[in-house]
Design a protein around this motif. Structure first.
Motif, mmCIF file in Angstrom:
data_model
loop_
_atom_site.group_PDB
_atom_site.id
_atom_site.type_symbol
_atom_site.label_atom_id
_atom_site.label_comp_id
_atom_site.label_asym_id
_atom_site.label_seq_id
_atom_site.Cartn_x
_atom_site.Cartn_y
_atom_site.Cartn_z
ATOM 1 N N ASP A 296 0.813 -1.160 0.140
ATOM 2 C CA ASP A 296 -0.041 -0.041 0.111
ATOM 3 C C ASP A 296 1.021 1.434 0.028
ATOM 4 O O ASP A 296 1.288 1.607 1.140
ATOM 5 N N VAL A 297 0.966 1.874 -1.182
ATOM 6 C CA VAL A 297 1.902 3.176 -1.166
ATOM 7 C C VAL A 297 1.284 4.273 -0.824
ATOM 8 O O VAL A 297 1.977 5.076 -0.968
ATOM 9 N N ARG A 298 0.111 4.216 -0.257
ATOM 10 C CA ARG A 298 -0.365 5.394 0.479
ATOM 11 C C ARG A 298 0.221 5.818 1.577
ATOM 12 O O ARG A 298 0.290 6.657 2.386
ATOM 13 N N GLU A 299 0.984 4.723 2.075
ATOM 14 C CA GLU A 299 1.896 4.631 3.347
ATOM 15 C C GLU A 299 3.417 4.949 2.778
ATOM 16 O O GLU A 299 3.714 4.181 2.090
ATOM 17 N N ASN A 300 4.019 6.131 3.351
ATOM 18 C CA ASN A 300 5.239 6.521 2.878
ATOM 19 C C ASN A 300 6.138 5.455 3.215
ATOM 20 O O ASN A 300 7.179 5.150 2.137
ATOM 21 N N GLU A 301 6.349 4.691 4.056
ATOM 22 C CA GLU A 301 7.299 3.471 4.253
ATOM 23 C C GLU A 301 7.235 2.472 3.262
ATOM 24 O O GLU A 301 8.367 1.853 2.575
ATOM 25 N N ASN A 302 5.892 2.249 2.743
ATOM 26 C CA ASN A 302 5.999 1.141 1.664
ATOM 27 C C ASN A 302 6.501 1.758 0.561
ATOM 28 O O ASN A 302 7.321 0.847 -0.318
ATOM 29 N N LEU A 303 6.009 2.951 -0.032
ATOM 30 C CA LEU A 303 6.424 3.656 -1.205
ATOM 31 C C LEU A 303 8.239 3.633 -1.100
ATOM 32 O O LEU A 303 8.875 3.399 -2.011
ATOM 33 N N ASN A 304 8.951 3.801 0.108
ATOM 34 C CA ASN A 304 10.061 4.222 0.544
ATOM 35 C C ASN A 304 10.739 2.674 0.196
ATOM 36 O O ASN A 304 12.047 2.677 -0.369
ATOM 37 N N ASN A 305 10.075 1.807 0.461
ATOM 38 C CA ASN A 305 10.839 0.339 0.555
ATOM 39 C C ASN A 305 10.675 -0.004 -1.039
ATOM 40 O O ASN A 305 11.923 -0.733 -1.595
ATOM 41 N N TYR A 306 9.773 0.545 -1.804
ATOM 42 C CA TYR A 306 9.821 -0.024 -3.175
ATOM 43 C C TYR A 306 10.902 1.013 -3.915
ATOM 44 O O TYR A 306 11.856 0.184 -4.842
ATOM 45 N N PHE A 307 11.290 2.261 -3.432
ATOM 46 C CA PHE A 307 12.257 2.733 -4.028
ATOM 47 C C PHE A 307 13.751 2.524 -3.344
ATOM 48 O O PHE A 307 14.668 2.799 -4.128
ATOM 49 N N LYS A 308 13.535 1.752 -2.297
ATOM 50 C CA LYS A 308 15.032 1.431 -2.000
ATOM 51 C C LYS A 308 15.554 0.360 -2.692
ATOM 52 O O LYS A 308 16.676 0.109 -3.105
ATOM 53 N N LEU A 309 14.462 -0.562 -3.309
ATOM 54 C CA LEU A 309 15.011 -1.791 -4.193
ATOM 55 C C LEU A 309 15.660 -0.923 -5.583
ATOM 56 O O LEU A 309 16.385 -1.449 -6.041
ATOM 57 N N THR A 310 14.786 0.225 -6.052
ATOM 58 C CA THR A 310 15.313 0.806 -7.317
ATOM 59 C C THR A 310 16.632 1.295 -6.913
ATOM 60 O O THR A 310 17.570 1.364 -7.861
ATOM 61 N N ASP A 311 16.589 2.189 -5.890
ATOM 62 C CA ASP A 311 17.831 2.915 -5.642
ATOM 63 C C ASP A 311 19.129 1.929 -5.437
ATOM 64 O O ASP A 311 20.095 2.221 -5.847
ATOM 65 N N THR A 312 18.845 0.522 -4.860
ATOM 66 C CA THR A 312 19.798 -0.411 -4.555
ATOM 67 C C THR A 312 20.351 -0.926 -6.208
ATOM 68 O O THR A 312 21.452 -1.107 -6.191
ATOM 69 N N HIS A 313 19.330 -1.054 -7.104
ATOM 70 C CA HIS A 313 19.737 -1.381 -8.189
ATOM 71 C C HIS A 313 20.701 -0.657 -8.981
ATOM 72 O O HIS A 313 21.377 -0.750 -9.427
ATOM 73 N N VAL A 314 20.341 0.611 -9.118
ATOM 74 C CA VAL A 314 21.089 1.926 -9.451
ATOM 75 C C VAL A 314 22.571 1.914 -9.125
ATOM 76 O O VAL A 314 23.585 1.774 -9.408
ATOM 77 N N LYS A 315 22.581 1.550 -7.326
ATOM 78 C CA LYS A 315 23.881 1.568 -6.773
ATOM 79 C C LYS A 315 24.709 0.221 -7.122
ATOM 80 O O LYS A 315 25.867 0.402 -7.439
ATOM 81 N N GLU A 316 24.187 -0.819 -6.918
ATOM 82 C CA GLU A 316 24.753 -2.019 -7.122
ATOM 83 C C GLU A 316 24.994 -2.495 -8.732
ATOM 84 O O GLU A 316 26.164 -2.983 -9.059
ATOM 85 N N TYR A 317 24.183 -1.962 -9.545
ATOM 86 C CA TYR A 317 24.072 -2.791 -10.936
ATOM 87 C C TYR A 317 24.032 -1.627 -12.130
ATOM 88 O O TYR A 317 24.714 -1.449 -13.025
ATOM 89 N N GLY A 318 23.125 -0.485 -11.744
ATOM 90 C CA GLY A 318 22.826 0.594 -12.829
ATOM 91 C C GLY A 318 23.499 1.862 -12.834
ATOM 92 O O GLY A 318 24.706 1.901 -12.199
ATOM 93 N N ASN A 319 22.999 2.819 -13.521
ATOM 94 C CA ASN A 319 23.378 4.190 -13.411
ATOM 95 C C ASN A 319 22.267 4.977 -13.258
ATOM 96 O O ASN A 319 22.826 6.186 -13.459
ATOM 97 N N GLY A 320 21.190 4.975 -13.192
ATOM 98 C CA GLY A 320 20.042 5.834 -13.116
ATOM 99 C C GLY A 320 19.889 6.961 -14.166
ATOM 100 O O GLY A 320 19.235 7.876 -14.099
ATOM 101 N N GLU A 321 20.171 6.444 -15.460
ATOM 102 C CA GLU A 321 20.234 7.217 -16.484
ATOM 103 C C GLU A 321 18.662 7.279 -16.995
ATOM 104 O O GLU A 321 18.088 8.241 -17.543
ATOM 105 N N ILE A 322 17.857 6.134 -16.912
ATOM 106 C CA ILE A 322 16.553 6.064 -17.339
ATOM 107 C C ILE A 322 15.610 5.318 -16.433
ATOM 108 O O ILE A 322 16.202 4.046 -16.149
ATOM 109 N N PHE A 323 14.328 5.452 -16.248
ATOM 110 C CA PHE A 323 13.576 4.672 -15.599
ATOM 111 C C PHE A 323 12.470 3.912 -16.341
ATOM 112 O O PHE A 323 11.896 4.588 -17.215
#
Length: 756
Positions: A296-323
């Motif tokens: 439920d992304v109406r709760e900030n913690e859930n949205l932040n956790n989803y984006f923690k996955l994305t940010d982790t991919h950027v950090k570990e594998y990607g480069n954040g050029e396009i989403f």
């Protein structure tokens, strides 16, 4: 010939790769070795017969010197784009061959394009066609610019056969694939083959690495069984190596973001048990297991956790050029239409806002699948109206659908940035298919639209239809659009040896009307039940009176070409293939034609049954249909592309593999959604299942009763149990020896004998 290659001493790794590529290709084509130096090492006293300059004046000091001293007039490219120029220049008594790219990757494009344009080399996913000769060093003048900014492919998460499933590929195979992308001047790819170890890296104190050799805790049935074949640790390492290789060549990889929970990216049980995220309500049963529900992304913690996955991919594998986001893909939040619409818009807004704040210069690709499937055109237009065109791009990867809900009704043209996408095929549709004429006409419209920014191939499988990859590469670059017959001529001229071009061109041109009687989205016209019934006889061969008109509609397209199908199969049986690529195309053409007429025979059988035809005529067609299905299995048995045993063996050769994975592979490959052109399935599922259905139908006719569906179901359970019990190795050992020529000729005879 003495050849010196001069590359930039500083800058992107791609320039070094471009230099190495020229040296490698030069050796293959001419046999000549090259010396590679940097611009800092170059001396004007060099005695080279030809000096090859890698990089424009913006990156190579020697190229810049020629420009600044007025010995070269510039390159006519847009800098920092995918434009490139290849030019021969003579200055101070020296010969130069310059490869000037607007950016790093386009310099690599320029090298491959030179060997293609001037020396006749050709590139295909399954191998190159190299022509030997001498370098052209005079009169070289080639400046090219792509029609589309985004040109690429998506690789997906289904499993079964090595050729068609990117998740099976080794790092070396990915190197070959990415190199092929560069040869075809593509610039974007996406690994949607699972989450790999993102949860373990993003939440190390919450989610542990699973045991490779045990059933994955999140595993379901069919394609939902994501039990590992390689360890998650290895998969993470592999992803890192693949993306590093890609980024060194300046390729783009969209980062998945937003509400990413899906069947191939389920929430780990450990995360659910420890984090206990609140879930969005869901009005449908699809992905309704706790691991498949969206937080439920109406709760900030859930949205932040989803984006923690994305940010982790950027950090570990990607480069954040396009989403990239699928929003609330394939979900219905509420049965209340207005509440559902508002929730979906809200989720898009939250995703776009987060990306804009965290990655302000990165574009966001908004995938069309949910728009095509669950939105109305009016609702898509409302979404488009509130998006920022400076940030968002609509990725309509269903642009090739005959369904009305696509870019033509979304108010995109000359109004909003978008990408023309070709879906091409569902997981089970690995043969040659598609409404090519429809796609071609729509693509012309897209090319006329200045706001259409890309052409992307986005299927559920890889390396299926061989035409569509060439269609993508050609049209992603060129402003003009060849007619389909002209395109087929070009495909054949490029792909086959000189002695085979005329013969194969004639076969392809005759086969195209048969090929294009099927496309991935036929069901949007009410023909889902007629999709590919030979794959799933137990549920799709229904003898259903309510489907009678649909059976007739589907059959009508095939009747015109029945004699042609038999003629083509006989002709194919007599072709002597010049090489492996030629052989592969023979199989692709034959299995496509076989599928069309196995389906046609099954539809006609049901029509005869439902309309009360003579018993003998029904039985005769059933017998021929079963014979044709046996030929189909024999055809698949004779090529490794269709062997699940060979695919499993291939996994074992890459790295240590889960010894219990065979059961999962069978689950993945035999579920109702994923059955395709697989030898083991054809021999041990499709044939006995069709026989079970036909035998019961014949018995019902004789007894004057209704078909006993429960009896068919019970027989189906026995067939499935036998299939799961018998090992792939044992299936392989029982395989009889067949040749392509033999099976294609037999299929020709059977189809000619059918009364459709």
């Amino acid at each position: 010939m003495k050849i010196t290659i001069v590359r930039p001493s500083e800058g992107h790794k791609a320039y070094e790769i471009a230099a190495d590529t020229f040296a490698e290709m030069c050796k293959k084509v001419t046999g000549n070795e090259s010396v590679i130096i940097t611009d800092a090492e170059y001396s004007a006293t060099s005695a080279a017969d030809i000096t090859v300059l890698i990089g424009s004046d913006a990156v190579n000091n020697l190229t810049a010197e020629l420009f600044l001293s007025c010995k070269n007039d510039g390159f006519g490219i847009r800098y920092c784009t995918d434009d490139y120029c290849v030019r021969s220049v003579e200055a101070d008594g020296k010969k130069f061959l310059i490869f000037a790219g607007g950016r790093p990757r386009s310099t690599i494009y320029a090298v491959y394009r030179y060997f293609e344009y001037y020396l006749g080399c050709r590139w295909f996913w399954d191998g190159d066609r190299i022509k030997e000769g001498e370098l052209k060093t005079e009169g070289v003048e080639l400046t090219e610019s792509p029609r589309f900014d985004y040109r690429g492919l998506r690789y997906f998460a289904h499993r079964s056969l090595h050729r068609f499933q990117a998740e099976h590929w080794s790092f070396e195979e990915w190197q070959t694939e990415l190199d092929w992308m560069l040869k075809k001047r593509l610039n974007l790819f996406m690994l949607r083959i699972g989450m790999d170890d993102l949860f373990q890296k993003a939440f190390p104190d919450t989610v542990s690495y699973p045991d490779r050799d045990k059933t994955l805790p999140e595993a379901g049935a069919g394609y939902d069984d994501r039990t590992l074949f390689w360890s998650l640790e290895y998969r993470g390492e592999l992803r890192k190596k693949i993306l590093k290789y890609a980024f060194e060549r300046d390729l783009m990889h969209p980062e998945d973001c937003g509400t990413m929970t899906h069947w191939y990216s389920r929430t780990p049980v450990e995360f659910l048990e420890k984090k206990k995220p609140k879930m969005l309500p869901q009005a449908t049963s699809t992905y309704s297991q706790p691991t498949g529900l969206v937080w439920d992304v109406r709760e900030n913690e859930n949205l932040n956790n989803y984006f923690k996955l994305t940010d982790t991919h950027v950090k570990e594998y990607g480069n954040g050029e396009i989403f990239h986001t699928i929003g609330l893909g394939e979900r219905r939040y509420s049965d209340d239409k207005e509440k559902n619409r508002r929730m979906k818009l809200y989720v898009y807004r939250r995703i776009a806002s987060y990306i804009k704040e965290k990655y302000p210069n990165a574009p966001l690709l908004i995938a069309s699948w949910d728009l095509w499937m669950t939105f109305t055109p009016e609702e898509v237009r409302e979404l488009v109206a509130e998006l920022d065109p400076a940030q968002s791009v609509i990725l309509d990867y269903t642009s090739d659908t005959p369904y009305y809900n696509n870019f033509t009704n979304w108010n995109l043209k000359e109004n909003f940035p978008w990408v023309f996408g070709i879906f091409s095929g569902y997981e089970w549709q690995s043969e040659i298919r598609g409404f090519y004429e429809l796609t071609n006409e729509r693509l012309k419209t897209a090319k006329e639209d200045s706001l259409c920014k890309g052409l992307i191939l986005w299927p559920e499988l890889s390396h299926g239809d061989p035409l569509v990859f060439e269609y993508l590469a050609l049209n992603a670059w060129e402003n003009d659009t060849l007619s389909i017959p002209e395109f087929v001529d070009k495909y054949c001229a490029d792909r086959y040896s000189e002695g085979s071009v005329a013969e194969m061109t004639a076969i392809w041109q005759k086969a195209m009307p048969i090929i294009t009687t099927a496309a991935w989205s036929m069901y949007s016209e009410g023909l889902w039940e007629c999709g590919s019934p030979f794959r799933l006889p137990l549920t799709q061969v229904k003898f259903d009176q309510q489907q009678l008109n649909n059976y007739k509609r589907c059959l009508a397209d095939r009747l015109e070409y029945k004699d042609l199908a038999a003629e083509l199969l006989l002709r194919l049986s007599k072709v002597t293939a010049a090489d492996e690529q030629h052989t592969r195309d023979l199989y692709d053409l034959a299995r496509t034609i076989l599928e069309r007429y196995m389906s046609a025979a099954i539809w006609k059988t049901q029509i005869l049954y439902l309309e009360g035809a003579e018993y003998d005529s029904i039985v005769e067609l059933m017998t021929l249909t079963e014979e044709l299905l046996k030929v189909f299995a024999d055809l698949l048995s004779s090529h490794e592309d269709y062997s699940m045993f060979a695919s499993l063996e291939g996994l074992n050769k890459v790295t240590e593999t889960n010894p219990n994975f065979e059961a999962t592979l069978k689950n993945n490959a035999s579920c109702s959604y994923c059955r395709s052109f697989i030898y083991e399935n054809a021999e041990y599922l499709y044939i006995p299942e069709l026989k079970a259905v036909f035998d019961e139908a014949k018995a019902a006719l004789k007894d004057g009763r209704e078909i006993d569906r429960d009896a068919i179901k019970r027989r189906g359970e026995e067939i499935t149990e036998n299939y799961m019990t018998l090992s792939l190795k044992e299936m392989e050992s029982r395989k009889e020896s067949h040749t392509f020529s033999e099976t294609a000729a037999r299929a020709s005879v059977i189809i000619s004998e059918m009364s459709l």
